[in-house]
Design a protein around this motif. Structure first.
Motif, PDB file in Angstrom:
ATOM      1  N   ALA A   1      29.432  43.038  40.212  1.00  0.00           N
ATOM      2  CA  ALA A   1      29.525  43.498  38.911  1.00  0.00           C
ATOM      3  C   ALA A   1      30.776  43.196  38.000  1.00  0.00           C
ATOM      4  CB  ALA A   1      30.040  44.888  39.568  1.00  0.00           C
ATOM      5  N   TYR A   2      31.612  42.629  38.691  1.00  0.00           N
ATOM      6  CA  TYR A   2      32.624  41.976  37.990  1.00  0.00           C
ATOM      7  C   TYR A   2      32.424  40.725  37.332  1.00  0.00           C
ATOM      8  CZ  TYR A   2      37.363  40.491  36.440  1.00  0.00           C
ATOM      9  OH  TYR A   2      38.440  40.213  35.749  1.00  0.00           O
ATOM     10  N   ILE A   3      31.790  39.827  38.017  1.00  0.00           N
ATOM     11  CA  ILE A   3      31.658  38.428  37.317  1.00  0.00           C
ATOM     12  C   ILE A   3      30.447  38.652  36.175  1.00  0.00           C
ATOM     13  CG2 ILE A   3      32.420  37.107  39.100  1.00  0.00           C
ATOM     14  CD1 ILE A   3      29.589  36.491  40.013  1.00  0.00           C
ATOM     15  N   GLN A   4      29.532  39.483  36.199  1.00  0.00           N
ATOM     16  CA  GLN A   4      28.824  39.602  35.294  1.00  0.00           C
ATOM     17  C   GLN A   4      29.122  39.762  33.778  1.00  0.00           C
ATOM     18  OE1 GLN A   4      24.550  41.475  36.500  1.00  0.00           O
ATOM     19  NE2 GLN A   4      25.909  42.849  37.134  1.00  0.00           N
ATOM     20  N   GLN A   5      30.533  40.029  33.513  1.00  0.00           N
ATOM     21  CA  GLN A   5      30.939  39.888  32.200  1.00  0.00           C
ATOM     22  C   GLN A   5      30.808  38.663  31.723  1.00  0.00           C
ATOM     23  OE1 GLN A   5      35.375  40.531  31.876  1.00  0.00           O
ATOM     24  NE2 GLN A   5      35.342  40.321  34.031  1.00  0.00           N
ATOM     25  N   TYR A   6      30.507  37.591  32.335  1.00  0.00           N
ATOM     26  CA  TYR A   6      30.610  36.205  31.779  1.00  0.00           C
ATOM     27  C   TYR A   6      29.320  35.856  31.271  1.00  0.00           C
ATOM     28  CZ  TYR A   6      35.237  36.695  33.788  1.00  0.00           C
ATOM     29  OH  TYR A   6      36.431  37.070  33.965  1.00  0.00           O
ATOM     30  N   GLN A   7      28.404  35.879  32.210  1.00  0.00           N
ATOM     31  CA  GLN A   7      26.996  35.375  31.969  1.00  0.00           C
ATOM     32  C   GLN A   7      27.059  33.916  31.325  1.00  0.00           C
ATOM     33  OE1 GLN A   7      24.037  37.111  32.360  1.00  0.00           O
ATOM     34  NE2 GLN A   7      25.088  38.850  33.462  1.00  0.00           N
ATOM     35  N   SER A   8      27.804  33.053  32.218  1.00  0.00           N
ATOM     36  CA  SER A   8      27.922  31.659  32.147  1.00  0.00           C
ATOM     37  C   SER A   8      28.102  30.686  33.117  1.00  0.00           C
ATOM     38  CB  SER A   8      29.152  31.300  31.016  1.00  0.00           C
ATOM     39  OG  SER A   8      30.307  31.969  31.628  1.00  0.00           O
ATOM     40  N   TYR A   9      28.470  29.851  33.213  1.00  0.00           N
ATOM     41  CA  TYR A   9      28.985  29.087  34.317  1.00  0.00           C
ATOM     42  C   TYR A   9      30.143  29.624  35.124  1.00  0.00           C
ATOM     43  CZ  TYR A   9      25.216  25.919  32.995  1.00  0.00           C
ATOM     44  OH  TYR A   9      24.038  25.411  32.703  1.00  0.00           O
ATOM     45  N   LEU A  10      30.226  29.675  36.245  1.00  0.00           N
ATOM     46  CA  LEU A  10      31.178  30.172  37.193  1.00  0.00           C
ATOM     47  C   LEU A  10      31.735  28.784  37.847  1.00  0.00           C
ATOM     48  CD1 LEU A  10      33.133  32.040  38.082  1.00  0.00           C
ATOM     49  CD2 LEU A  10      31.597  32.676  40.156  1.00  0.00           C
TER      50      LEU A  10
ATOM     51  N   THR B   1      25.670  34.749  47.294  1.00  0.00           N
ATOM     52  CA  THR B   1      25.604  36.088  46.714  1.00  0.00           C
ATOM     53  C   THR B   1      25.282  35.975  45.391  1.00  0.00           C
ATOM     54  OG1 THR B   1      27.605  36.535  48.248  1.00  0.00           O
ATOM     55  CG2 THR B   1      27.006  37.936  46.339  1.00  0.00           C
ATOM     56  N   VAL B   2      25.458  34.930  44.547  1.00  0.00           N
ATOM     57  CA  VAL B   2      25.018  35.001  43.239  1.00  0.00           C
ATOM     58  C   VAL B   2      23.418  34.793  43.457  1.00  0.00           C
ATOM     59  CG1 VAL B   2      25.255  33.629  41.018  1.00  0.00           C
ATOM     60  CG2 VAL B   2      27.252  34.237  42.255  1.00  0.00           C
ATOM     61  N   ARG B   3      23.045  33.847  44.048  1.00  0.00           N
ATOM     62  CA  ARG B   3      21.632  33.430  44.240  1.00  0.00           C
ATOM     63  C   ARG B   3      21.007  34.671  44.575  1.00  0.00           C
ATOM     64  NH1 ARG B   3      21.466  30.177  48.012  1.00  0.00           N
ATOM     65  NH2 ARG B   3      20.560  31.209  49.661  1.00  0.00           N
ATOM     66  N   ARG B   4      21.192  35.323  45.301  1.00  0.00           N
ATOM     67  CA  ARG B   4      20.420  36.584  45.873  1.00  0.00           C
ATOM     68  C   ARG B   4      20.559  37.757  45.033  1.00  0.00           C
ATOM     69  NH1 ARG B   4      23.278  35.876  51.790  1.00  0.00           N
ATOM     70  NH2 ARG B   4      22.000  34.294  52.513  1.00  0.00           N
ATOM     71  N   SER B   5      21.452  37.857  44.149  1.00  0.00           N
ATOM     72  CA  SER B   5      21.646  38.779  43.144  1.00  0.00           C
ATOM     73  C   SER B   5      20.928  38.499  41.608  1.00  0.00           C
ATOM     74  CB  SER B   5      23.033  39.174  42.793  1.00  0.00           C
ATOM     75  OG  SER B   5      23.701  39.450  43.970  1.00  0.00           O
ATOM     76  N   ARG B   6      20.573  37.246  41.654  1.00  0.00           N
ATOM     77  CA  ARG B   6      20.171  36.857  40.145  1.00  0.00           C
ATOM     78  C   ARG B   6      18.774  37.670  39.990  1.00  0.00           C
ATOM     79  NH1 ARG B   6      20.562  31.490  40.568  1.00  0.00           N
ATOM     80  NH2 ARG B   6      22.738  31.583  39.793  1.00  0.00           N
ATOM     81  N   PRO B   7      17.843  37.508  40.804  1.00  0.00           N
ATOM     82  CA  PRO B   7      16.536  38.065  40.311  1.00  0.00           C
ATOM     83  C   PRO B   7      16.606  39.806  40.315  1.00  0.00           C
ATOM     84  CG  PRO B   7      16.437  36.615  42.161  1.00  0.00           C
ATOM     85  CD  PRO B   7      17.840  36.903  42.058  1.00  0.00           C
ATOM     86  N   LYS B   8      17.579  40.243  41.107  1.00  0.00           N
ATOM     87  CA  LYS B   8      17.753  41.777  41.030  1.00  0.00           C
ATOM     88  C   LYS B   8      18.283  42.177  39.714  1.00  0.00           C
ATOM     89  CE  LYS B   8      18.273  41.653  46.097  1.00  0.00           C
ATOM     90  NZ  LYS B   8      19.083  42.238  47.305  1.00  0.00           N
ATOM     91  N   ARG B   9      19.409  41.599  39.241  1.00  0.00           N
ATOM     92  CA  ARG B   9      20.270  42.075  38.158  1.00  0.00           C
ATOM     93  C   ARG B   9      19.920  41.156  36.936  1.00  0.00           C
ATOM     94  NH1 ARG B   9      24.920  44.798  40.076  1.00  0.00           N
ATOM     95  NH2 ARG B   9      24.808  45.192  42.294  1.00  0.00           N
TER      96      ARG B   9
ATOM     97  N   MET C   1      20.859  38.264  36.130  1.00  0.00           N
ATOM     98  CA  MET C   1      22.090  37.603  36.050  1.00  0.00           C
ATOM     99  C   MET C   1      21.613  36.156  35.391  1.00  0.00           C
ATOM    100  SD  MET C   1      24.494  38.112  39.215  1.00  0.00           S
ATOM    101  CE  MET C   1      25.685  37.103  38.426  1.00  0.00           C
ATOM    102  N   LYS C   2      22.326  35.854  34.429  1.00  0.00           N
ATOM    103  CA  LYS C   2      22.098  34.271  33.738  1.00  0.00           C
ATOM    104  C   LYS C   2      23.307  33.484  34.518  1.00  0.00           C
ATOM    105  CE  LYS C   2      20.604  36.202  29.388  1.00  0.00           C
ATOM    106  NZ  LYS C   2      20.509  36.176  27.880  1.00  0.00           N
ATOM    107  N   LEU C   3      24.414  33.893  34.790  1.00  0.00           N
ATOM    108  CA  LEU C   3      25.285  33.277  35.523  1.00  0.00           C
ATOM    109  C   LEU C   3      25.162  32.416  36.782  1.00  0.00           C
ATOM    110  CD1 LEU C   3      29.193  34.259  36.094  1.00  0.00           C
ATOM    111  CD2 LEU C   3      27.982  33.346  38.163  1.00  0.00           C
ATOM    112  N   LYS C   4      25.456  30.981  36.541  1.00  0.00           N
ATOM    113  CA  LYS C   4      25.217  29.920  37.520  1.00  0.00           C
ATOM    114  C   LYS C   4      26.502  29.439  38.013  1.00  0.00           C
ATOM    115  CE  LYS C   4      20.709  28.621  35.559  1.00  0.00           C
ATOM    116  NZ  LYS C   4      19.967  27.541  34.960  1.00  0.00           N
TER     117      LYS C   4
END
Length: 370
Positions: free
Chosen positions: A235-244, A264-272, A274-277
């Motif tokens: 929920a917190y890192i979604q504010q960036y939508q970029s590269y982490l 965690t990011v990989r599993r959440s990407r399809p559900k939410r 997410m563009k962040l990688k």
């Protein structure tokens, strides 16, 4: 100073203590006043001065080598003996880019060859290849599911950006109204997942790359052990939508936390949606950037992520604008400056100096600016 006045300074001045925006790799058109500490005829890399890195020498001698102030008391303390007005005058001098020295630096110490090793990719780390942990004799092999999701090649293999904003988190940014100027850059770098909501007028809203320290995964998100921990993290890192970006090979436990974050990011990407990688920092590049800073006067366990990415930006950008790097507890007028623009808490100086030396990094920044 009112916000309107700060905005005016940010627009008119090339560099100012309020924005702490340094245009790096520059040369002064007019030398600053003479001092008994050093001959003030600065030039990038010290090519035309009596010895290299005169700013570093001046900074250390004039600011910290006094009876009551030592290099161990540089950060976030109320110390009115610091001649911050000299730094302000230095930063407000007319500035022009020194193209020859920029290219010399880029082609020499910061060779473009390093760019190919900036991130861990399937090209820079072959499958089942052992990667050395930086602060250990141990090696690790990337698990199959992690390796599968690595990028095939380096995303920024060519020096392709005109301007970059490298944005620190110092409270010097509060009231600066620098947000739009920061966001106007071609590439924007931030550190340690700073809070943006509520501060965009001063710090901007756009991000191309943001770093996270593995210790944040451990302490702020409880090592992502529970479903609630992982949801909080996402929920917190979604504010960036970029590269982490993560320096995942500093310690062995850093590698463990990095694997947890990537999964965690990989599993959440399809559900939410997410563009962040996630990008992993390559140890070879880490060693090279730290060596560069060490050669310029940094004597620390290793560079901060801010100094590391500032140095990296010099290999990616024609012009680097630096914001929010201010290691003092006050501005030049004595007004208190918080450690972070988004909070009042600060780590203990004794803890910081075991690893980083922000005073020396700031001196190197001044030297690169001049």
């Amino acid at each position: 100073m009112h916000n309107k006045e700060r905005l005016l300074i940010a627009v008119i001045a090339s560099v100012t203590v309020y924005t702490t925006s340094y245009y790096l790799l520059a040369k002064q058109e007019h030398p600053v006043e003479e001092s008994h500490h050093v001959n003030y005829k600065f030039d990038i890399l010290g090519n035309h001065s009596p010895s290299q890195y005169e700013v570093v020498k001046w900074y250390n001698n004039s600011l910290f080598h006094t009876k009551n102030v030592t290099n161990d008391t540089f950060l976030m303390i109320n110390e009115n003996r610091f001649p911050l007005e000299k730094i302000v005058k230095l930063l407000q001098k007319p500035w022009t880019p020194n193209i020859a020295n920029r290219d010399q630096l880029f082609l020499g110490s910061l060779s473009k060859k390093l760019l190919s090793f900036q991130f861990v990719t399937k090209t820079t780390v072959p499958k089942n290849h052992k990667v050395r942990i930086i602060n250990s004799n141990k090696t690790v092999i990337l698990p199959g599911d992690i390796y599968k999701n690595l990028p095939a090649i380096h995303q920024y293999s060519e020096r392709q950006f005109n301007t970059c904003s490298v944005v620190g988190s110092s409270g010097i940014l509060n009231g600066s109204c620098c947000g739009s100027k920061i966001d106007s850059a071609d590439f924007i770098i931030r550190f340690n997942t700073p809070r943006l909501n509520g501060f965009t007028k001063d710090v901007g809203s756009l991000t191309n790359l943001v770093t996270i320290n593995p210790s944040q995964i451990e302490k702020q998100y409880n090592r992502l052990q529970s479903k609630e921990d992982r949801a909080k993290f996402i929920a917190y890192i979604q504010q960036y939508q970029s590269y982490l970006w993560i320096s995942g090979f500093t310690y062995l436990k850093s590698f463990e936390y990095t694997k947890l974050a990537m999964r965690t990011v990989r599993r959440s990407r399809p559900k939410r949606g997410m563009k962040l990688k996630i990008l992993l920092g390559h140890p070879t590049h880490w060693y090279a950037m730290n060596k560069f800073l060490s050669n310029r006067g940094l004597n620390a366990s290793y560079a901060s992520s801010g100094a590391y990415w500032l140095t990296s930006a010099l290999t990616m950008c024609d012009k680097v604008n630096l914001y929010g790097f201010w290691p003092f507890s006050t501005d030049q007028n004595g007004k208190p400056v918080s450690y972070h623009y988004y909070g009042k808490s600060a780590p203990r100086v004794e803890k910081i100096i075991k690893v980083h030396r922000f005073d020396q990094e700031f001196a190197i920044i001044l030297d690169l600016h001049i």
